[in-house]
Design a protein around this motif. Sequence first.
Motif, PDB file in Angstrom:
ATOM      1  N   GLN A  12      18.996  71.264  78.638  1.00  0.00           N
ATOM      2  CA  GLN A  12      18.227  70.533  79.201  1.00  0.00           C
ATOM      3  C   GLN A  12      18.009  71.045  80.977  1.00  0.00           C
ATOM      4  N   LYS A  13      18.946  71.504  81.715  1.00  0.00           N
ATOM      5  CA  LYS A  13      19.466  71.881  82.785  1.00  0.00           C
ATOM      6  C   LYS A  13      19.514  73.430  82.430  1.00  0.00           C
ATOM      7  N   ALA A  14      20.073  73.857  81.489  1.00  0.00           N
ATOM      8  CA  ALA A  14      19.895  75.601  81.261  1.00  0.00           C
ATOM      9  C   ALA A  14      18.417  75.660  81.500  1.00  0.00           C
ATOM     10  N   TYR A  15      17.598  75.100  80.434  1.00  0.00           N
ATOM     11  CA  TYR A  15      16.369  75.605  80.738  1.00  0.00           C
ATOM     12  C   TYR A  15      15.544  75.419  81.936  1.00  0.00           C
ATOM     13  N   GLU A  16      16.018  74.471  82.932  1.00  0.00           N
ATOM     14  CA  GLU A  16      14.781  74.970  83.630  1.00  0.00           C
ATOM     15  C   GLU A  16      15.212  75.648  84.423  1.00  0.00           C
ATOM     16  N   GLN A  17      17.037  76.001  84.711  1.00  0.00           N
ATOM     17  CA  GLN A  17      17.086  77.108  85.325  1.00  0.00           C
ATOM     18  C   GLN A  17      16.449  78.303  85.062  1.00  0.00           C
ATOM     19  N   ALA A  18      16.597  78.605  83.808  1.00  0.00           N
ATOM     20  CA  ALA A  18      15.711  79.650  82.877  1.00  0.00           C
ATOM     21  C   ALA A  18      14.499  80.059  83.369  1.00  0.00           C
ATOM     22  N   ASP A  19      14.151  78.445  83.028  1.00  0.00           N
ATOM     23  CA  ASP A  19      12.383  78.432  82.978  1.00  0.00           C
ATOM     24  C   ASP A  19      12.141  78.194  84.471  1.00  0.00           C
ATOM     25  N   ARG A  20      12.216  78.959  85.488  1.00  0.00           N
ATOM     26  CA  ARG A  20      12.225  78.727  86.984  1.00  0.00           C
ATOM     27  C   ARG A  20      11.876  80.043  87.140  1.00  0.00           C
ATOM     28  N   ALA A  21      12.434  81.027  87.076  1.00  0.00           N
ATOM     29  CA  ALA A  21      12.207  82.847  86.625  1.00  0.00           C
ATOM     30  C   ALA A  21      10.514  82.687  85.763  1.00  0.00           C
ATOM     31  N   ARG A  22      11.576  82.267  84.658  1.00  0.00           N
ATOM     32  CA  ARG A  22       9.379  82.790  83.420  1.00  0.00           C
ATOM     33  C   ARG A  22       9.058  81.747  84.704  1.00  0.00           C
ATOM     34  N   GLY A  23       8.638  80.866  85.020  1.00  0.00           N
ATOM     35  CA  GLY A  23       7.406  80.116  85.754  1.00  0.00           C
ATOM     36  C   GLY A  23       6.626  80.950  86.860  1.00  0.00           C
ATOM     37  N   ASN A  24       8.151  81.467  87.882  1.00  0.00           N
ATOM     38  CA  ASN A  24       7.437  82.687  88.690  1.00  0.00           C
ATOM     39  C   ASN A  24       6.715  83.956  88.286  1.00  0.00           C
ATOM     40  N   SER A  33      12.082  70.340  70.913  1.00  0.00           N
ATOM     41  CA  SER A  33      11.545  69.297  70.267  1.00  0.00           C
ATOM     42  C   SER A  33      11.406  67.358  70.622  1.00  0.00           C
ATOM     43  N   LEU A  34      12.713  67.146  70.160  1.00  0.00           N
ATOM     44  CA  LEU A  34      13.800  65.959  70.069  1.00  0.00           C
ATOM     45  C   LEU A  34      14.257  65.540  71.564  1.00  0.00           C
ATOM     46  N   LEU A  35      14.394  66.671  72.361  1.00  0.00           N
ATOM     47  CA  LEU A  35      14.827  66.160  73.567  1.00  0.00           C
ATOM     48  C   LEU A  35      14.705  66.298  74.711  1.00  0.00           C
ATOM     49  N   LEU A  36      14.374  68.096  74.555  1.00  0.00           N
ATOM     50  CA  LEU A  36      13.432  68.655  75.982  1.00  0.00           C
ATOM     51  C   LEU A  36      12.503  68.093  76.755  1.00  0.00           C
ATOM     52  N   LYS A  37      12.308  68.317  77.083  1.00  0.00           N
ATOM     53  CA  LYS A  37      11.418  67.997  78.144  1.00  0.00           C
ATOM     54  C   LYS A  37      10.776  69.455  79.221  1.00  0.00           C
ATOM     55  N   LYS A  38       9.697  69.735  78.950  1.00  0.00           N
ATOM     56  CA  LYS A  38       9.005  70.576  79.672  1.00  0.00           C
ATOM     57  C   LYS A  38       7.328  70.226  79.659  1.00  0.00           C
ATOM     58  N   ASP A  39       7.330  71.209  80.578  1.00  0.00           N
ATOM     59  CA  ASP A  39       5.678  71.071  81.321  1.00  0.00           C
ATOM     60  C   ASP A  39       4.730  71.782  79.273  1.00  0.00           C
ATOM     61  N   LEU A  69       2.201  73.149  78.221  1.00  0.00           N
ATOM     62  CA  LEU A  69       1.927  74.856  78.534  1.00  0.00           C
ATOM     63  C   LEU A  69       3.509  76.151  78.300  1.00  0.00           C
ATOM     64  N   ALA A  70       4.391  75.874  78.453  1.00  0.00           N
ATOM     65  CA  ALA A  70       5.422  76.098  78.383  1.00  0.00           C
ATOM     66  C   ALA A  70       6.078  76.812  77.595  1.00  0.00           C
ATOM     67  N   PRO A  71       6.450  77.414  77.532  1.00  0.00           N
ATOM     68  CA  PRO A  71       7.666  77.519  76.114  1.00  0.00           C
ATOM     69  C   PRO A  71       8.635  77.050  75.601  1.00  0.00           C
ATOM     70  N   TYR A  72       8.486  77.110  74.288  1.00  0.00           N
ATOM     71  CA  TYR A  72       9.858  76.778  74.609  1.00  0.00           C
ATOM     72  C   TYR A  72      11.321  77.807  74.444  1.00  0.00           C
ATOM     73  N   PRO A  73      12.028  77.193  75.172  1.00  0.00           N
ATOM     74  CA  PRO A  73      13.756  78.263  74.963  1.00  0.00           C
ATOM     75  C   PRO A  73      14.273  78.127  73.594  1.00  0.00           C
ATOM     76  N   TRP A  74      14.859  79.681  73.545  1.00  0.00           N
ATOM     77  CA  TRP A  74      15.774  79.499  72.085  1.00  0.00           C
ATOM     78  C   TRP A  74      17.063  79.304  72.719  1.00  0.00           C
ATOM     79  N   ALA A  75      17.437  78.006  71.759  1.00  0.00           N
ATOM     80  CA  ALA A  75      19.195  77.498  71.950  1.00  0.00           C
ATOM     81  C   ALA A  75      19.765  77.954  71.076  1.00  0.00           C
ATOM     82  N   ILE A  76      21.153  78.706  71.358  1.00  0.00           N
ATOM     83  CA  ILE A  76      22.104  79.114  70.643  1.00  0.00           C
ATOM     84  C   ILE A  76      23.629  78.814  70.571  1.00  0.00           C
TER      85      ILE A  76
END
Length: 592
Positions: free
Chosen positions: A373-385, A431-437, A439-446
């Motif tokens: 979740q934290k990794a997504y939030e860090q990455a999504d900040r740049a995408r959000g900008n 979708s099981l646990l990630l919290k996101k806006d 309209l925001a796209p999902y990240p890719w976790a691998i």
Amino acid sequence: MCAIHLLTSSVSFDEHSALPAPFRQVFFLLGLMLTTPEPVRPRDFGADEWGQSVDLLNTIVSTYALMFWPTPDELPNLTTAWYEAREVAMPAFLHYISAGLRASVEQVAERIRRYIAPFDQEFRQTCGLTASEALEVTDWIAQTLQLSADQLSEMAAEERRIRLRLLDRAQREGWDLNRLRQETQKGIYPPHAKALIDGLESFLRISRADIQNQFGERIALSYWKQFACHRGEVQDFRYLTERNVAGEKPLFEVAKEVALCVSANALYEAILKVGEDRLSSGEKRDLFFRKRDRALEKETEEKMRVLFGPSADFFAHAVETETGDFEHDLIIRWHRRLFVIEAKAMPPAEPFRDPDKAFTRLKRAFQSDRGIQKAYEQADRARGNWAAGNPVDLHDGNGNQVAHIEPSDIDAVYCMCVTRDDFGPLAIDLSLLLKKDKLAPYPWAINIIDLGTLLEAWGYLGWGPEKLCEYLDSRVLLNGRVFASDELEIAGFFIKHGGLSTLLQGTYDRAFIDPTYSSVFDRIYLARHGGEPVEYAPTEPIVRDLREAVADLSRDRDGRGPTPVVPRKQGRNERCACGSGRKYKNCCGKRK
């Protein structure tokens, strides 16, 4: 029997003797064996006994799965929370108890060198030899066993050739049984038959003396003490979820200081497991964790550089402000695409057997500062900008600007979370646990091992970054739409069928990805090591509705189809008939 099953399970499938998680189940069986002494009057263990063992091992796994189903007392009062907890806890728990480290020998060895070898002296203090020395011994054992297996194969082929030639002669000359026995006891056949029998008796065996002759007494003694075990050594071991000595000591003594190696891969994994366990609980644990984080970040950058080559700009540990705020582990700019990558080295939390407690623990770990979740939030900040039309500025550790990226210069931003360990279904279906806006796209976790395997396959097929973009464009849309046990199954589907569009166009709730799709990566691995080449020849997939498949299965078993059910109109405030536990208006009713 365990060794032969592991050797053959990857190349054959017998529905009457198959184990769905062969590595974990076989080593559980071996762990149970260690709790009993060598029998005074041993009995033969043949195909029938192996079949009984397989049935019991599969029953055990099934019994764990049944813990997540409702009891008769629970059925009338199932709540949305009840469903949500089990939707997460059940696949996470079953993945935890059944999936081993899905990696090649080379990948595990590289992980040892990258994460454990820097702490060689700490490893030696507890084990008597360094991790590098243990790895060197294991490499030698693996090579020795492979050489003996190759020689055994050659001896078997030569014995068969001589035997068939002898039988052909017996048929031509009309020998009786006595004459045949006499002829087989003279000439060139007896030494070849004896050599084959001797080879079979020594197959997969290694002795402490062999190691000592090669590496000296200190290393041999320490290695044997750390990684060899014998029956009766373990006092109490009963559950699949418990610590298993068989996995930590995968050399099983069959005579004094002579052991059978059930799996060379297990020896590599034992070094890794012992090293990580000791370092994560020792005096250097904080240093180990810091170096583990940095090692993952570096490994991620190395693998991505192989894919992109000189065509991309790499910004490692870049921050968005001059004062060092909002750091990103790695940002890659490739033409008009931006990849924002965050690396997380914390392993997944061990799920409890109690579904509600497991759900709480998994959710807390997933959403922690060191979780996905934290990794997504860090990455999504740049995408959000970028999405908001704001430029993205990047600075180095000294506050110097290293990049200014205008939104008009970028067509797409991909958010990636690379984990060191395998999070299984929690990463496959965010979708099981990630919290996101919404309209925001999902990240890719691998996880990094799957990423390396995928990128090696990309290279073998001659693919570059554009193919990864094509994969990600569809892949992130599959969250909440597929069942799969690991990322390589989905990537295998992509390779087999030339894309993921079929999975996105279906009207079904979820698609089940056949686990055999990941086998293409095994074939590519073998091809890269001299095996048969793998050709890229996409085919159309065969897609079936799971409910229709179950109906056909029922019809095949008793000659009758399932009992017809007359549908009734679903009430908006009733529990949804799909079994989600939610009200119909908040679930499938939204799609009407």
